[in-house]
Design a protein around this motif. Structure first.
Motif, mmCIF file in Angstrom:
data_model
loop_
_atom_site.group_PDB
_atom_site.id
_atom_site.type_symbol
_atom_site.label_atom_id
_atom_site.label_comp_id
_atom_site.label_asym_id
_atom_site.label_seq_id
_atom_site.Cartn_x
_atom_site.Cartn_y
_atom_site.Cartn_z
ATOM 1 N N TYR A 79 -20.864 3.940 3.617
ATOM 2 C CA TYR A 79 -20.139 4.255 2.378
ATOM 3 C C TYR A 79 -19.161 3.132 2.102
ATOM 4 C CZ TYR A 79 -16.899 6.660 -0.836
ATOM 5 O OH TYR A 79 -16.104 7.006 -1.898
ATOM 6 N N ARG A 80 -19.256 2.587 0.901
ATOM 7 C CA ARG A 80 -18.348 1.519 0.473
ATOM 8 C C ARG A 80 -17.370 2.101 -0.533
ATOM 9 N NH1 ARG A 80 -19.151 -2.379 -4.184
ATOM 10 N NH2 ARG A 80 -17.526 -3.926 -3.868
ATOM 11 N N PHE A 81 -16.078 2.000 -0.204
ATOM 12 C CA PHE A 81 -15.047 2.488 -1.126
ATOM 13 C C PHE A 81 -13.971 1.429 -1.231
ATOM 14 C CE2 PHE A 81 -11.672 3.360 1.939
ATOM 15 C CZ PHE A 81 -12.370 3.427 3.138
ATOM 16 N N SER A 82 -13.059 1.589 -2.191
ATOM 17 C CA SER A 82 -11.980 0.608 -2.268
ATOM 18 C C SER A 82 -10.643 1.276 -2.037
ATOM 19 C CB SER A 82 -11.992 -0.134 -3.605
ATOM 20 O OG SER A 82 -11.386 0.625 -4.629
ATOM 21 N N VAL A 83 -9.723 0.482 -1.526
ATOM 22 C CA VAL A 83 -8.347 0.931 -1.325
ATOM 23 C C VAL A 83 -7.561 0.576 -2.579
ATOM 24 C CG1 VAL A 83 -6.238 0.500 0.014
ATOM 25 C CG2 VAL A 83 -8.440 0.730 1.181
ATOM 26 N N SER A 84 -6.759 1.522 -3.032
ATOM 27 C CA SER A 84 -5.914 1.292 -4.203
ATOM 28 C C SER A 84 -4.637 0.582 -3.743
ATOM 29 C CB SER A 84 -5.592 2.644 -4.844
ATOM 30 O OG SER A 84 -4.421 2.544 -5.631
ATOM 31 N N TRP A 85 -4.480 -0.656 -4.213
ATOM 32 C CA TRP A 85 -3.303 -1.464 -3.821
ATOM 33 C C TRP A 85 -2.006 -0.712 -4.138
ATOM 34 C CZ3 TRP A 85 -3.275 -7.361 -5.503
ATOM 35 C CH2 TRP A 85 -2.125 -7.992 -5.025
ATOM 36 N N PRO A 86 -1.810 -0.202 -5.386
ATOM 37 C CA PRO A 86 -0.526 0.455 -5.675
ATOM 38 C C PRO A 86 -0.345 1.797 -4.961
ATOM 39 C CG PRO A 86 -1.997 0.618 -7.560
ATOM 40 C CD PRO A 86 -2.665 -0.298 -6.576
ATOM 41 N N ARG A 87 -1.407 2.295 -4.314
ATOM 42 C CA ARG A 87 -1.231 3.532 -3.543
ATOM 43 C C ARG A 87 -0.696 3.212 -2.143
ATOM 44 N NH1 ARG A 87 -2.855 8.297 -4.671
ATOM 45 N NH2 ARG A 87 -4.726 7.966 -5.910
ATOM 46 N N VAL A 88 -1.073 2.074 -1.591
ATOM 47 C CA VAL A 88 -0.608 1.761 -0.226
ATOM 48 C C VAL A 88 0.561 0.779 -0.221
ATOM 49 C CG1 VAL A 88 -2.905 2.201 0.703
ATOM 50 C CG2 VAL A 88 -2.203 -0.138 0.286
ATOM 51 N N ARG A 89 0.742 0.049 -1.321
ATOM 52 C CA ARG A 89 1.919 -0.817 -1.417
ATOM 53 C C ARG A 89 2.432 -0.768 -2.850
ATOM 54 N NH1 ARG A 89 3.199 -7.185 -0.438
ATOM 55 N NH2 ARG A 89 5.172 -6.814 0.593
ATOM 56 N N PRO A 90 3.172 0.309 -3.150
ATOM 57 C CA PRO A 90 3.628 0.500 -4.527
ATOM 58 C C PRO A 90 4.340 -0.737 -5.045
ATOM 59 C CG PRO A 90 4.116 2.431 -3.192
ATOM 60 C CD PRO A 90 3.626 1.377 -2.246
ATOM 61 N N THR A 91 4.130 -1.007 -6.302
ATOM 62 C CA THR A 91 4.672 -2.157 -7.041
ATOM 63 C C THR A 91 4.080 -3.481 -6.572
ATOM 64 O OG1 THR A 91 6.635 -2.844 -5.758
ATOM 65 C CG2 THR A 91 6.906 -0.946 -7.245
ATOM 66 N N GLY A 92 3.236 -3.472 -5.541
ATOM 67 C CA GLY A 92 2.599 -4.719 -5.123
ATOM 68 C C GLY A 92 3.397 -5.561 -4.165
ATOM 69 N N ARG A 93 4.697 -5.248 -4.003
ATOM 70 C CA ARG A 93 5.487 -6.066 -3.076
ATOM 71 C C ARG A 93 6.441 -5.269 -2.204
ATOM 72 N NH1 ARG A 93 6.767 -10.476 -6.518
ATOM 73 N NH2 ARG A 93 6.505 -9.902 -8.697
ATOM 74 N N GLY A 94 6.538 -3.997 -2.471
ATOM 75 C CA GLY A 94 7.521 -3.206 -1.722
ATOM 76 C C GLY A 94 7.010 -2.852 -0.333
ATOM 77 N N PRO A 95 7.708 -1.925 0.327
ATOM 78 C CA PRO A 95 7.239 -1.456 1.634
ATOM 79 C C PRO A 95 5.957 -0.640 1.498
ATOM 80 C CG PRO A 95 9.172 -0.206 0.926
ATOM 81 C CD PRO A 95 8.949 -1.279 -0.109
ATOM 82 N N ALA A 96 5.234 -0.507 2.595
ATOM 83 C CA ALA A 96 4.001 0.273 2.575
ATOM 84 C C ALA A 96 4.314 1.740 2.322
ATOM 85 C CB ALA A 96 3.286 0.127 3.914
ATOM 86 N N ALA A 97 3.417 2.427 1.628
ATOM 87 C CA ALA A 97 3.559 3.871 1.418
ATOM 88 C C ALA A 97 2.712 4.565 2.481
ATOM 89 C CB ALA A 97 3.088 4.253 0.022
ATOM 90 N N GLN A 98 3.366 5.229 3.411
ATOM 91 C CA GLN A 98 2.622 5.864 4.506
ATOM 92 C C GLN A 98 1.661 6.930 3.990
ATOM 93 O OE1 GLN A 98 2.247 4.665 7.478
ATOM 94 N NE2 GLN A 98 3.707 3.041 6.925
ATOM 95 N N ALA A 99 2.053 7.652 2.939
ATOM 96 C CA ALA A 99 1.166 8.695 2.414
ATOM 97 C C ALA A 99 -0.148 8.074 1.940
ATOM 98 C CB ALA A 99 1.841 9.439 1.271
ATOM 99 N N GLY A 100 -0.065 6.912 1.341
ATOM 100 C CA GLY A 100 -1.264 6.231 0.866
ATOM 101 C C GLY A 100 -2.131 5.792 2.032
ATOM 102 N N LEU A 101 -1.511 5.145 3.014
ATOM 103 C CA LEU A 101 -2.286 4.693 4.181
ATOM 104 C C LEU A 101 -2.900 5.881 4.899
ATOM 105 C CD1 LEU A 101 0.051 1.884 5.547
ATOM 106 C CD2 LEU A 101 -2.186 1.604 4.441
ATOM 107 N N ASP A 102 -2.148 6.995 4.974
ATOM 108 C CA ASP A 102 -2.672 8.188 5.655
ATOM 109 C C ASP A 102 -3.911 8.732 4.957
ATOM 110 O OD1 ASP A 102 -0.839 8.131 7.651
ATOM 111 O OD2 ASP A 102 0.531 9.598 6.730
ATOM 112 N N PHE A 103 -3.922 8.675 3.634
ATOM 113 C CA PHE A 103 -5.115 9.145 2.919
ATOM 114 C C PHE A 103 -6.342 8.357 3.377
ATOM 115 C CE2 PHE A 103 -8.087 8.283 -0.608
ATOM 116 C CZ PHE A 103 -8.695 9.533 -0.653
ATOM 117 N N TYR A 104 -6.220 7.045 3.434
ATOM 118 C CA TYR A 104 -7.391 6.243 3.824
ATOM 119 C C TYR A 104 -7.730 6.420 5.302
ATOM 120 C CZ TYR A 104 -6.957 4.460 -0.862
ATOM 121 O OH TYR A 104 -6.882 4.384 -2.230
ATOM 122 N N ARG A 105 -6.712 6.656 6.143
ATOM 123 C CA ARG A 105 -7.006 6.932 7.554
ATOM 124 C C ARG A 105 -7.812 8.227 7.671
ATOM 125 N NH1 ARG A 105 -1.311 5.727 8.575
ATOM 126 N NH2 ARG A 105 -1.157 3.614 9.402
#
Ligand code: PNW
Length: 474
Positions: A79-105
């Motif tokens: 299965y090929r899927f993509s990670v949403s950049w603004p879901r795991v690193r909101p605004t593109g430069r801020g800190p990582a969003a753990q909720a986003g990373l947890d979804f992909y985990r």
């Protein structure tokens, strides 16, 4: 081309399906996600059919468990899927969003527990809006931010994901996003288009280096190009030259630096009135030309081009949506023709042989790299029957014919390791909204109910047998 009586794919062949984050996830305001350029674009009146947006899409963010169970039922092993950049690193430069990373985990763990091999695409077009506000892909900074994001996702998922794809179809990001404007961010600036292409290339190279530094040794890094099959209308020198120019803008602009460390001289010459390429800094080409493990090829239909002189008068038909702006900087005069033959609901001609041509070309262009067909599929006007079933014999025929060409390429020596059908399920088809259905699984958007179409059942039996079952069997 007569098909062999029995077609059998290598035992380790990956029978996959593909999707992308913005097209399926929905949940655009959950877990700290910030808007991407596609949120902005789709919410701008007139940009998508019917004003459709990805706000809910097919609600995969909440339904991923059921969706993975469905993949398992269909016997997919990839299965090929993509990670949403603004879901795991909101605004593109801020800190990582753990909720986003947890979804992909959680998604990856769910796949692995069903024996489905994940392939992660890092960028399938959803640039954080804040980075676009700072100039977007035409600016160098976007490439640097992308490498940081790639490293962050590599660190989070590298222990369980082996297959990585940096960019999906950078041609669309640059040429449709900044040239014709039919994709987000909807800009129509020929010079910015080529600047965007260069910074996408740089983003790929820097992300590849960042991933190498965090992935285990068996991690596989690739890029998915919509390497376009460009055919000249005739063999006249003028038509051959037109095809060459479009091939440089469609393909060479990416595979030149990525695979060979240089932009084609013919491209630099043909675009010299549009841009001076001064943003290609010392060291960039070496940074872009990183060793890769694999190459992803996305294929739908070929393009037929001619010189303006030999063009019959009539509407342009380049299959890139409706815009008065050309996506071909410096080659706006090249004429595009409708390839003869049967067409899909996108108006794209069905030409399975193009996939063979593409694979064999890139076997030569990228010797030593494993090849994957990371997208191939078709949109049709699917509707449930009275009994609730969805019959899509055209899609079965499309998939069967294209897989036969993949098999033929393998038989002729191409190292194709897998095929990802586009798409697992109906979804948000960019500027076409929900009007165009590419899924092997039908989605009733009112209820979010999923129903495998007959093509999904056919594909399941292909995956199960490692061959191409006759069409009647579905
Ligand atoms: C690809 N063109 O998009 C994308 O990777 C998918 O997200 C998309 O859903 C799929 O193909 C079907 O369209 C393309 O105009 C969009 O040449 C446009 C073009 C090519 C590919």
């Amino acid at each position: 081309m007569p098909e062999p009586m029995t077609v059998s794919f290598p035992p380790a062949f990956l029978w996959g399906a593909a999707t992308s984050a913005y097209q399926i996830e929905g949940a655009v305001r959950e877990g700290g996600r910030t808007p991407s350029i596609w949120d902005t674009f789709s919410h701008t009146p007139g940009r998508t059919a019917g004003g459709d947006t990805g706000d809910i899409a097919v609600d995969h963010y909440h339904r991923y468990r059921d969706d993975v169970a469905l993949m398992a039922e269909l016997g997919l092993n990839a299965y090929r899927f993509s990670v949403s950049w603004p879901r795991v690193r909101p605004t593109g430069r801020g800190p990582a969003a753990q909720a986003g990373l947890d979804f992909y985990r959680r998604l990856v763990d769910e796949l692995l527990s069903h024996g489905i091999k994940p392939a992660v695409t890092l960028y399938h077009w959803d640039l954080p809006q804040e980075l676009e506000d700072a100039g977007g892909w035409p600016e160098r900074d976007t490439a640097l931010r992308f490498a940081e994001y790639a490293q962050l996702v590599g660190e989070a998922l590298g222990d369980r994901v082996e297959q990585w794809i940096t960019l999906n179809e950078p041609w669309c990001s640059a040429f449709l996003g900044y040239g014709s404007g039919v994709h987000a961010p909807g800009r129509t600036e020929p010079a910015a288009t080529l600047r965007a292409a260069h910074h996408l290339n740089l983003a790929h190279g820097l992300a590849t280096q960042a991933l190498r530094s965090v992935l285990p040794a068996h991690g596989s890094i690739a890029v998915s190009l919509n390497s376009q099959v460009i055919r000249p209308l005739t063999q006249s020198p003028a038509d051959l030259a037109a095809a060459r120019r479009i091939d440089d803008l469609a393909n060479g602009v990416f595979h030149g630096p990525i695979l060979h460390g240089a932009y084609p001289a013919t491209l630099l010459e043909a675009t010299s009135s549009v841009t001076d390429w001064s943003y290609v800094l010392d060291g960039d080409l070496a940074a872009i030309n990183q060793p890769l493990d694999a190459l992803g090829l996305n294929y739908y239909t070929p393009a037929l081009v001619s010189s303006p002189e030999s063009a019959p008068k009539g509407p342009r038909a380049d299959g890139h949506g409706s815009s008065t702006h050309s996506p071909w900087p410096g080659s706006e005069d090249v004429a595009f023709h409708q390839t003869p033959g049967e067409r899909t609901a996108m108006g794209w001609t069905v030409e399975p042989g193009g996939l063979y041509d593409l694979i064999t070309r890139y076997s030569r262009e990228a010797p030593g790299l494993r090849l994957y067909v990371t997208e191939n599929g078709a949109a049709y006007d699917d509707k449930p029957d009275a009994d609730g079933r969805v019959h899509d014999p055209e899609r079965v025929a499309y998939l069967r014919a294209h897989l036969a060409e993949v098999h033929r390429a393998i038989a002729d020596g191409a190292d194709v390791r897998g095929y990802y059908l586009w798409s697992l399920m109906d979804n948000f088809e960019w500027a076409y909204g929900y009007e165009k259905r590419f899924g092997a699984v039908y989605v009733d958007y009112a209820t979010q109910e999923r129903t495998p179409k007959s093509s999904a059942l056919w594909y399941a039996s292909a995956a199960r047998t490692g061959g191409l079952p006759p069409v009647e069997r579905v």
